[in-house]
Design a protein around this motif. Structure first.
Motif, PDB file in Angstrom:
ATOM      1  N   ILE A  38     -11.550  33.199 116.188  1.00  0.00           N
ATOM      2  CA  ILE A  38     -10.092  33.166 116.078  1.00  0.00           C
ATOM      3  C   ILE A  38      -9.577  33.771 114.770  1.00  0.00           C
ATOM      4  O   ILE A  38      -8.479  34.322 114.724  1.00  0.00           O
ATOM      5  CB  ILE A  38      -9.571  31.723 116.257  1.00  0.00           C
ATOM      6  N   PHE A  39     -10.390  33.729 113.709  1.00  0.00           N
ATOM      7  CA  PHE A  39      -9.958  34.335 112.446  1.00  0.00           C
ATOM      8  C   PHE A  39      -9.916  35.861 112.546  1.00  0.00           C
ATOM      9  O   PHE A  39      -9.337  36.516 111.686  1.00  0.00           O
ATOM     10  CB  PHE A  39     -10.884  33.908 111.304  1.00  0.00           C
ATOM     11  N   GLY A  40     -10.531  36.403 113.604  1.00  0.00           N
ATOM     12  CA  GLY A  40     -10.521  37.857 113.792  1.00  0.00           C
ATOM     13  C   GLY A  40      -9.488  38.326 114.788  1.00  0.00           C
ATOM     14  O   GLY A  40      -9.466  39.517 115.145  1.00  0.00           O
ATOM     15  N   ALA A  41      -8.611  37.431 115.260  1.00  0.00           N
ATOM     16  CA  ALA A  41      -7.576  37.825 116.230  1.00  0.00           C
ATOM     17  C   ALA A  41      -6.541  38.698 115.531  1.00  0.00           C
ATOM     18  O   ALA A  41      -5.882  38.265 114.587  1.00  0.00           O
ATOM     19  CB  ALA A  41      -6.931  36.590 116.829  1.00  0.00           C
ATOM     20  N   PRO A  86     -14.124  41.963 111.505  1.00  0.00           N
ATOM     21  CA  PRO A  86     -15.313  41.175 111.882  1.00  0.00           C
ATOM     22  C   PRO A  86     -15.304  39.795 111.236  1.00  0.00           C
ATOM     23  O   PRO A  86     -15.048  39.659 110.027  1.00  0.00           O
ATOM     24  CB  PRO A  86     -16.477  42.021 111.364  1.00  0.00           C
ATOM     25  N   VAL A  87     -15.591  38.784 112.063  1.00  0.00           N
ATOM     26  CA  VAL A  87     -15.655  37.411 111.540  1.00  0.00           C
ATOM     27  C   VAL A  87     -16.921  36.703 112.017  1.00  0.00           C
ATOM     28  O   VAL A  87     -17.104  35.513 111.722  1.00  0.00           O
ATOM     29  CB  VAL A  87     -14.412  36.601 111.957  1.00  0.00           C
ATOM     30  N   GLY A 123     -34.092  34.150 106.712  1.00  0.00           N
ATOM     31  CA  GLY A 123     -34.361  33.277 105.569  1.00  0.00           C
ATOM     32  C   GLY A 123     -33.105  32.821 104.871  1.00  0.00           C
ATOM     33  O   GLY A 123     -32.158  32.355 105.501  1.00  0.00           O
ATOM     34  N   ASP A 124     -33.103  32.982 103.510  1.00  0.00           N
ATOM     35  CA  ASP A 124     -31.985  32.516 102.704  1.00  0.00           C
ATOM     36  C   ASP A 124     -30.960  33.611 102.432  1.00  0.00           C
ATOM     37  O   ASP A 124     -30.038  33.429 101.625  1.00  0.00           O
ATOM     38  CB  ASP A 124     -32.511  31.975 101.363  1.00  0.00           C
ATOM     39  N   GLU A 125     -31.100  34.762 103.090  1.00  0.00           N
ATOM     40  CA  GLU A 125     -30.159  35.856 102.856  1.00  0.00           C
ATOM     41  C   GLU A 125     -28.758  35.475 103.324  1.00  0.00           C
ATOM     42  O   GLU A 125     -28.586  34.717 104.276  1.00  0.00           O
ATOM     43  CB  GLU A 125     -30.627  37.120 103.590  1.00  0.00           C
ATOM     44  N   ALA A 126     -27.758  36.044 102.668  1.00  0.00           N
ATOM     45  CA  ALA A 126     -26.370  35.818 103.069  1.00  0.00           C
ATOM     46  C   ALA A 126     -26.067  36.657 104.314  1.00  0.00           C
ATOM     47  O   ALA A 126     -26.578  37.772 104.454  1.00  0.00           O
ATOM     48  CB  ALA A 126     -25.428  36.212 101.935  1.00  0.00           C
ATOM     49  N   PRO A 127     -25.266  36.138 105.220  1.00  0.00           N
ATOM     50  CA  PRO A 127     -24.914  36.923 106.417  1.00  0.00           C
ATOM     51  C   PRO A 127     -24.142  38.175 106.029  1.00  0.00           C
ATOM     52  O   PRO A 127     -23.304  38.160 105.122  1.00  0.00           O
ATOM     53  CB  PRO A 127     -24.068  35.965 107.241  1.00  0.00           C
ATOM     54  N   THR A 128     -24.436  39.258 106.727  1.00  0.00           N
ATOM     55  CA  THR A 128     -23.802  40.547 106.454  1.00  0.00           C
ATOM     56  C   THR A 128     -22.917  40.944 107.633  1.00  0.00           C
ATOM     57  O   THR A 128     -23.353  40.881 108.791  1.00  0.00           O
ATOM     58  CB  THR A 128     -24.870  41.638 106.226  1.00  0.00           C
ATOM     59  N   ALA A 129     -21.700  41.365 107.337  1.00  0.00           N
ATOM     60  CA  ALA A 129     -20.770  41.753 108.402  1.00  0.00           C
ATOM     61  C   ALA A 129     -21.358  42.891 109.231  1.00  0.00           C
ATOM     62  O   ALA A 129     -21.908  43.849 108.673  1.00  0.00           O
ATOM     63  CB  ALA A 129     -19.427  42.163 107.808  1.00  0.00           C
TER      64      ALA A 129
END
Length: 882
Positions: A254-257, A352-353, A360-366
């Protein structure tokens, strides 16, 4: 027997009369649980076409097969006799639909008889007769009593030429044309009667998993048609219009609407169209829900995101459908392909949301959404306090947190509108009273029969003034009959139940007998009925189980959707001028030829091309078979019970066992190929030597009985010539107990050996071989093969050399071990050495006959090492002298 072949016309006429006189195909009422075999009944269009012939040959062959296996068989036939085509035909010919329909039925019944279809004609039903359609009316009223009938306004597909409502599946192509007359279809709002099939949506969907005897493709088509989706209903405020409800399966996005979309016929869209020229033009002239690309128009409105408070533009878009979800949706271009395509076209933000699950511990990438949407679940990003949540968790939490949001289930399935504005159908048993409203006709006054046909434009029932005017059953005042008739799918939604008690006068079906005889064991019909007819039949069955004591909730245990008969790759059709007449084929070649050709041409589910050459070849095969039987009866052979006879006996057993398995699976083409191969073997046997009478007669008898389900007339003729008094239709199916895997190994061994000999003769240029030696491999190679198959050791050669009796073979063992190592993934067990020797010895006559040379099959211990080097299990060494 003539030079042109056998007298098929005389043979077929004789046995059709004999079957009829003896009531061979009648199903007594007192059987406990017959095998119910059913082909979808036809619309009586005038003449059978090849699609009919294929469909009904499949069911007839299977019914005959099961009868020979000892089953009591229920194999009925009837007529889907209502419908607009008969009404149009009657108008064109200035006659009435009833006379036209019954003339067509008479013609098609005669053609079915000529094809030799073994129906119990005592159970024939015709849906346009009052004694059938009164039960359509009775069932309508039972559904009404159970609150499964509703009358309401609805937008419908209207054909202005046929002047009737069309179901969605009767509107064809991007141009949205009527399936009958190719007239562009319009949308109208009419008051319609509906059966509330949506009340059973969940059961209809969930029970699909249990339909294990149905093709997976059909089951998936039904799932897609029902179209259940779990999601969230939530409200977006649209300025000046208040809260508008939307449905989404991906509230986690919903944050990507970045825009909000309305269907062209959404109430807000229609209101805007009155004052906004651009919206009016799009709604009334440009919107194309069936188009290849989404299209739409921006409005002056904005919608407020209930989570972020952001105001996003509102579009009217043709990819939003009023009858799917709520007709309004939040659009998230980064995570929906359709929304993405629309955003690209209209230059709307793509935000993109959701990111792929990181390692692993990596941060999510758009994700990169420049070329297309990322539609998988993942981890939320750019979503405020919800960032970092997985999609499933976020959906649950957002649904709980958003004011006025709640979990919801949506379906693509809609209630079944059964109203049709035409004459030739079941009258809906309702009268309309100004004081009482719609009132059901009392059951004791059913059937409401059709009046005489009036050839007029529009619905002839509207012009039947005397018939229309009646009195209200409730108050006795003036009333008008309902002039809509029922969708003909109603007729076919329960006709299979009427066959169990077709003459019953006080109920649509006999409950006790239906509970004993239903469900249909094997149902056969075209893939074009994979959704609506089957879905409606399932719906009716479930309602009758709930309210009329039917014990089964599904109507058809096994389903086969047969392929089309084509000509040069195209479906046969009158408009294309590529129709092959079944009547011509029967007259020239006989019904058995047509039946056999179609059944051997392809598996029943596959399309296949009609071939005149194939028909002639099939006819020639049947003529040769009759000739073989006549020669056997006349010549009375008296050959020896020797190795050749033993081989033929084993082939008879193998053919019976394999063909039986294929008949069980309805793979008739494979069963018939086996039968024809056995026929060829018997002919080769009789050409090579004086046959052993018992073996040869057993083979001929097996062939005749194996062919009987598909070529029943000639099978009856030949079975009688072989000295049998009973009908082959009632004879015992031939029996044989074999190990099919061993049979296939033996056959593969013999055929591979013959092929190797052909290759050697061809490559070496040997014109007249005089002697052929076939040398079986030594025992140690069979042991090595078994070890190689069972071993998971990396060093196979080392494992082989661990066996002393193999190691002592020295270089020969090492060389063979290398071969096994190289082919390890493709290895399979063969026959044992003694079995292989015996199989080759018994088949040596086939090699002698083909090459006109003496043949020896040699044990390994009688052969030299130089020859044995080339002998392997399943691939004997071969030496040829010229």
């Amino acid at each position: 027997m003539s030079d042109a072949g056998y007298d098929h016309a005389t043979v077929e006429r004789r046995w059709q009369e004999a079957w009829d006189d003896a009531d061979v195909y009648r199903t007594p009422d007192d059987v406990d649980d017959p095998t119910y075999v059913l082909g979808m009944y036809p619309y009586p269009s005038g003449k059978l076409h090849m699609g009919h012939v294929r469909n009904y040959t499949i069911t007839d062959a299977y019914a005959r097969y099961r009868r020979m296996r000892g089953d009591d068989i229920l194999h009925p036939m009837g007529w889907d006799a209502f419908g607009l085509p008969a009404e149009n035909a009657a108008k064109d010919r200035d006659t009435n639909p009833r006379d036209w329909t019954f003339d067509c039925i008479e013609t098609m019944r005669d053609q079915m008889t000529a094809m030799g279809f073994g129906y119990d004609w005592d159970r024939e039903i015709t849906t346009c007769t009052p004694d059938y359609y009164q039960w359509n009316q009775w069932l309508f009223e039972r559904f009404y009593e159970e609150e499964l009938v509703e009358r309401r306004d609805a937008e419908v597909n209207w054909c202005p030429n046929c002047e009737t409502v069309l179901a969605d599946e009767q509107v064809e192509g991007e141009a949205e044309l009527c399936w009958r007359c190719d007239t562009p279809v319009e949308q109208r709002v009419l008051e319609q009667w509906f059966l509330k099939i949506t009340e059973y949506a969940d059961e209809l969907l969930d029970a699909i998993d249990d339909l294990e005897g149905w093709p997976n493709s059909v089951r998936q088509m039904q799932r897609n048609w029902i179209g259940r989706q779990y999601g969230t209903e939530l409200e977006f405020d649209i300025d000046g219009h208040g809260a508008v409800e939307a449905f989404t399966t991906r509230v986690d996005t919903i944050f990507g609407a970045t825009f909000f979309a309305l269907a062209p016929d959404h109430p807000i869209s229609e209101e805007l169209a009155e004052t906004d020229d651009a919206v009016h033009e799009f709604v009334h002239h440009e919107a194309d829900p069936e188009g290849d690309e989404p299209n739409g128009v921006e409005t002056d409105l904005t919608a407020t995101n209930p989570v972020t408070g952001e105001e996003i533009p509102v579009y009217v878009a043709d990819f939003v459908l009023s009858d799917v979800g709520t007709g309004a949706l939040m659009a998230v271009p980064a995570h929906d392909e359709r929304d993405h395509a629309f955003a690209e076209k209209k230059d709307i933000d793509v935000r993109p949301v959701i990111a792929p699950e990181p390692d692993g511990d990596e941060a999510p990438t758009a994700p990169d959404v420049s070329e297309g949407a990322f539609t998988d679940d993942g981890v939320l990003i750019n979503s405020g306090e919800y960032s970092g949540l997985d999609s499933e968790t976020a959906r649950a939490r957002l649904t709980e947190d958003i004011e006025n949001a709640e979990e919801a289930t949506q379906y693509q399935l809609r209630d079944w509108g059964i109203s049709r504005q035409r004459y030739w159908g079941t009258p809906i048993p309702v009268v309309h009273c100004d004081d009482c409203g719609p009132v059901m006709v009392p059951k004791e006054d059913l059937p409401v029969e059709l009046p005489e046909f009036i050839n007029t434009t529009g619905n002839p029932l509207d012009a039947a003034e005397e018939w229309k005017r009646t009195t209200c059953p409730d108050c006795g005042g003036d009333a008008v009959r309902e002039t809509d008739t029922m969708d003909t799918f109603v007729d076919s939604s329960w006709y299979f139940l009427r066959y169990v008690s077709p003459s019953l006068e006080d109920a649509p079906f006999g409950r006790e007998r239906a509970n004993d005889w239903m469900p249909v064991d094997q149902y056969v019909g075209g893939i074009e009925h994979a959704v609506m007819h089957l879905l409606y039949s399932r719906f009716f069955t479930k309602v009758l189980a709930d309210h009329e004591g039917l014990q089964h909730r599904e109507p058809f245990t096994n389903l086969l959707a047969q392929g089309m008969v084509q000509l040069e790759g195209e479906k046969m059709s009158k408009s294309k001028g590529n129709v092959v007449s079944p009547q011509r084929i029967v007259e020239e070649y006989g019904a058995d030829t047509a039946r056999l050709f179609m059944m051997q041409a392809a598996q029943p589910e596959r399309d296949f091309d009609w071939s005149e050459e194939g028909v002639r070849s099939t006819y020639a095969f049947l003529a040769r078979l009759q000739e073989m039987v006549e020669e056997y009866v006349t010549d009375e052979p008296d050959g020896d019970d020797d190795a050749i006879a033993s081989y033929v006996d084993s082939e008879i057993d193998a053919t019976i066992a394999i063909a039986t398995g294929e008949y069980d699976e309805l793979t008739f083409n494979k069963a018939l190929r086996e039968t024809q191969d056995l026929t060829r073997t018997l002919r080769q046997y009789s050409d090579y030597a004086e046959p052993h009478a018992e073996t040869y007669e057993r083979g001929l008898s097996a062939v005749v009985r194996l062919l009987a389900p598909v070529a029943p007339h000639l099978a009856e003729e030949l079975y009688e010539e072989l000295g049998h008094d009973e009908f082959v239709a009632a004879a015992d199916w031939p029996a044989a107990e074999i190990d099919r895997e061993r049979v296939e190994k033996r056959r593969r061994l013999v055929e591979n050996t013959r092929e190797d000999i052909r290759d050697i003769v061809d490559v070496a240029g040997i014109e007249d071989p005089t002697a052929i030696d076939v040398v079986v491999a030594p025992d140690w190679k069979y042991d090595a093969l078994e070890i190689a198959i069972e071993s998971d050791a990396d060093n196979l050669i080392g494992e082989l050399m661990g066996e002393s009796h193999i190691r002592e073979r020295g270089d020969a063992a090492a060389s063979y071990g290398q071969d096994l190592q190289a082919e390890r993934e493709a290895l399979s067990m063969t026959l044992e050495p003694d079995e292989e020797y015996a199989a080759l010895e018994s088949a040596a006559w086939l090699i002698e006959r083909e090459f006109e040379a003496s043949v020896r099959v040699i044990h390994a211990d009688a052969a030299g090492d130089d020859v044995l080097a080339n002998a392997e299990p399943g691939r004997p060494a071969i030496e040829i002298d010229d």
